[in-house]
Design a protein around this motif. Structure first.
Motif, PDB file in Angstrom:
ATOM      1  N   GLU A 156       0.829  -1.205   0.000  1.00 48.60           N
ATOM      2  CA  GLU A 156       0.000   0.000   0.000  1.00 48.60           C
ATOM      3  C   GLU A 156       0.862   1.253   0.000  1.00 48.60           C
ATOM      4  O   GLU A 156       0.500   2.272  -0.609  1.00 48.60           O
ATOM      5  CB  GLU A 156      -0.927  -0.008   1.212  1.00 48.60           C
ATOM      6  CG  GLU A 156      -1.980   1.096   1.176  1.00 48.60           C
ATOM      7  CD  GLU A 156      -3.054   0.909   2.225  1.00 48.60           C
ATOM      8  OE1 GLU A 156      -4.063   1.644   2.178  1.00 48.60           O
ATOM      9  OE2 GLU A 156      -2.899   0.027   3.106  1.00 48.60           O
ATOM     10  N   MET A 157       2.010   1.215   0.649  1.00 48.20           N
ATOM     11  CA  MET A 157       2.908   2.362   0.671  1.00 48.20           C
ATOM     12  C   MET A 157       3.390   2.729  -0.731  1.00 48.20           C
ATOM     13  O   MET A 157       3.612   3.903  -1.044  1.00 48.20           O
ATOM     14  CB  MET A 157       4.105   2.082   1.580  1.00 48.20           C
ATOM     15  CG  MET A 157       3.776   2.032   3.063  1.00 48.20           C
ATOM     16  SD  MET A 157       5.186   1.466   4.054  1.00 48.20           S
ATOM     17  CE  MET A 157       6.367   2.769   3.757  1.00 48.20           C
ATOM     18  N   THR A 158       3.543   1.741  -1.596  1.00 42.64           N
ATOM     19  CA  THR A 158       4.038   1.997  -2.950  1.00 42.64           C
ATOM     20  C   THR A 158       2.948   2.553  -3.865  1.00 42.64           C
ATOM     21  O   THR A 158       3.259   3.089  -4.933  1.00 42.64           O
ATOM     22  CB  THR A 158       4.585   0.708  -3.588  1.00 42.64           C
ATOM     23  OG1 THR A 158       3.513  -0.229  -3.760  1.00 42.64           O
ATOM     24  CG2 THR A 158       5.672   0.098  -2.721  1.00 42.64           C
ATOM     25  N   GLY A 159       1.681   2.406  -3.469  1.00 37.63           N
ATOM     26  CA  GLY A 159       0.578   2.810  -4.336  1.00 37.63           C
ATOM     27  C   GLY A 159       0.139   1.716  -5.286  1.00 37.63           C
ATOM     28  O   GLY A 159      -0.750   1.928  -6.119  1.00 37.63           O
ATOM     29  N   LEU A 160       0.740   0.529  -5.172  1.00 34.37           N
ATOM     30  CA  LEU A 160       0.444  -0.574  -6.086  1.00 34.37           C
ATOM     31  C   LEU A 160      -0.630  -1.522  -5.569  1.00 34.37           C
ATOM     32  O   LEU A 160      -1.006  -2.467  -6.275  1.00 34.37           O
ATOM     33  CB  LEU A 160       1.725  -1.384  -6.362  1.00 34.37           C
ATOM     34  CG  LEU A 160       2.792  -0.696  -7.211  1.00 34.37           C
ATOM     35  CD1 LEU A 160       4.095  -1.494  -7.173  1.00 34.37           C
ATOM     36  CD2 LEU A 160       2.315  -0.536  -8.648  1.00 34.37           C
ATOM     37  N   LEU A 161      -1.142  -1.292  -4.370  1.00 28.30           N
ATOM     38  CA  LEU A 161      -2.064  -2.254  -3.771  1.00 28.30           C
ATOM     39  C   LEU A 161      -3.319  -2.493  -4.613  1.00 28.30           C
ATOM     40  O   LEU A 161      -3.696  -3.660  -4.817  1.00 28.30           O
ATOM     41  CB  LEU A 161      -2.447  -1.819  -2.356  1.00 28.30           C
ATOM     42  CG  LEU A 161      -3.355  -2.795  -1.589  1.00 28.30           C
ATOM     43  CD1 LEU A 161      -2.692  -4.154  -1.440  1.00 28.30           C
ATOM     44  CD2 LEU A 161      -3.715  -2.217  -0.216  1.00 28.30           C
ATOM     45  N   PRO A 162      -4.024  -1.451  -5.107  1.00 33.65           N
ATOM     46  CA  PRO A 162      -5.221  -1.736  -5.912  1.00 33.65           C
ATOM     47  C   PRO A 162      -4.937  -2.615  -7.122  1.00 33.65           C
ATOM     48  O   PRO A 162      -5.693  -3.550  -7.417  1.00 33.65           O
ATOM     49  CB  PRO A 162      -5.700  -0.339  -6.336  1.00 33.65           C
ATOM     50  CG  PRO A 162      -5.144   0.582  -5.306  1.00 33.65           C
ATOM     51  CD  PRO A 162      -3.820  -0.002  -4.930  1.00 33.65           C
ATOM     52  N   PHE A 163      -3.829  -2.337  -7.832  1.00 36.55           N
ATOM     53  CA  PHE A 163      -3.494  -3.130  -9.013  1.00 36.55           C
ATOM     54  C   PHE A 163      -3.099  -4.550  -8.628  1.00 36.55           C
ATOM     55  O   PHE A 163      -3.545  -5.521  -9.258  1.00 36.55           O
ATOM     56  CB  PHE A 163      -2.356  -2.467  -9.788  1.00 36.55           C
ATOM     57  CG  PHE A 163      -1.935  -3.240 -11.006  1.00 36.55           C
ATOM     58  CD1 PHE A 163      -2.675  -3.167 -12.174  1.00 36.55           C
ATOM     59  CD2 PHE A 163      -0.803  -4.045 -10.983  1.00 36.55           C
ATOM     60  CE1 PHE A 163      -2.304  -3.893 -13.302  1.00 36.55           C
ATOM     61  CE2 PHE A 163      -0.426  -4.771 -12.099  1.00 36.55           C
ATOM     62  CZ  PHE A 163      -1.174  -4.696 -13.265  1.00 36.55           C
TER      63      PHE A 163
END
Length: 284
Positions: free
Chosen positions: A50-57
Motif C-alpha cells: 500500500e505504501m508503494t501505491g500498487l495495492l489496488p493493481f
C-alpha cells in the motif's frame, strides 16, 4: 498503397507484409498478463504494498485475470502507428490514455516519474542486499565463452525461493518477501517483456524504498507504447508482445465490439474495509 506516415516504419510493418507482400502472419504471442498462482499473496505484505501505491493493481491481478483474445489483440496491434502512438482505424484514430490507465488498473498516475539509472553493474550484490540472494552465475567450462546473462532473475527462480513467507518470519523478512512479490507481479503484468521469462533487475531496484510515490501509471502507459511500437513490426512465428495486455484488452472491450466477451462474471471479495482494495469499475 498510400503511405500513411513514415515509410521507414511502413516497410517493416505487419500491415505492409500482409497487404503488399501477401504474407499470412500468425497472431502474436501474448506474454504474461497475470500473477501466477505459485506466488501466493500474504496479508502481511499489505501495508508495504500500500505504501508503494500498487495495492489496488496487485489486488486485481492477484485475484484473477480474464482470458485474452489473442487474435483480436493482434488485429488491433496491426493497426498501430509508432509515429503517433495511436491505432489507425477506418473511423479515425484511437489510443490508450492516462485516464484509461487509472480507471482500468487503478495504478497511481500522480507522483514522481519512474526514472532511474539502468546501469546494471554490480546488480547481483545490490540484489543480495535487497532480498538476501541472487541467481547463481552460469558455470563456464575451460575454454568456453561466458553466456550473457540478463540483469534479473527467472520467474522460476523467484517462485522457487520466495513463493511462501514463513509463519514465524520477522518484519525484515516480511518486507523482503513483499518486495519480491511486487517485483514478480509487475514484471509479469505491467512490464512484461518480449520473452516473458525473466524479471528485470531494474524493477526490483525501483522498489528499494516503498514510499517513493512513483507514477506507476505513467510508466505503464509509456512501456505499453514502446512494446506496441516494436510488436507492430514483428513478423516471425515466435514474435510476441509485452506490456500490460490486461490494460489493452479491457480498453478494447469497452470501445470496440470485436472480441468483446458476452458476459463477465466476478466474485466479491473481502476488502478489509479498505476502499483501495475494491475492484475498479472497469475490472467489474
Amino acid at each position: 498503397m498510400v503511405w500513411l506516415l513514415n515509410n521507414v516504419y511502413d516497410v517493416e510493418h505487419r500491415a505492409y507484409f500482409m497487404s503488399e507482400k501477401k504474407m499470412e502472419l500468425t497472431p502474436l504471442k501474448i506474454r504474461s498478463h497475470g500473477a501466477s498462482s505459485v506466488m501466493q499473496y500474504d496479508e502481511r505484505y499489505t501495508p508495504y504494498i500500500e505504501m508503494t501505491g500498487l495495492l489496488p493493481f496487485v489486488q486485481l491481478v492477484s485475484r484473477s485475470t480474464p482470458n485474452l483474445n489473442v487474435a483480436a489483440l493482434t488485429s488491433l496491434i496491426d493497426r498501430w502507428r509508432p509515429e503517433t502512438h495511436s491505432f489507425h482505424l477506418r473511423t479515425g484514430e484511437m489510443t490508450v490514455t492516462l485516464q484509461d490507465v487509472s480507471m482500468i488498473t487503478a495504478l497511481p498516475i500522480e507522483g514522481k516519474p519512474l526514472c532511474m539509472s539502468t546501469d546494471s553493474e554490480g546488480w547481483r550484490q545490490q540484489m543480495e542486499a535487497l532480498i538476501g540472494m541472487s541467481p547463481q552465475e552460469p558455470e563456464v567450462e575451460d575454454g568456453g565463452k561466458k553466456d550473457r546473462v540478463p540483469a534479473g532473475a527467472p520467474f522460476t527462480w523467484i517462485a522457487a525461493n520466495f513463493a511462501h513467507c514463513h509463519e514465524d518470519a520477522d518484519d525484515e523478512v516480511i518486507q523482503r518477501y513483499a518486495r519480491v512479490y511486487m517485483w514478480y507481479v509487475i514484471s509479469r503484468t505491467i512490464f512484461a517483456d518480449g520473452t516473458g521469462k525473466n524479471a528485470p533487475w531494474m524493477w526490483l531496484k525501483a522498489l528499494t524504498v516503498f514510499d517513493n510515490k512513483f507514477s506507476w501509471g505513467s510508466a505503464a502507459l509509456a512501456y505499453l507504447y514502446r512494446q506496441l511500437d516494436d510488436a507492430c513490426r514483428r513478423t516471425t512465428k515466435d514474435g510476441g508482445v509485452g506490456g500490460c495486455m490486461l490494460l489493452l484488452s479491457v480498453w478494447s472491450w469497452e470501445r470496440l465490439p470485436v472480441g468483446r466477451p458476452k458476459s463477465s462474471q466476478w466474485n466479491t471479495w473481502d476488502d478489509h474495509d479498505n476502499p483501495v482494495r475494491q475492484p475498479t469499475w472497469a475490472y467489474k
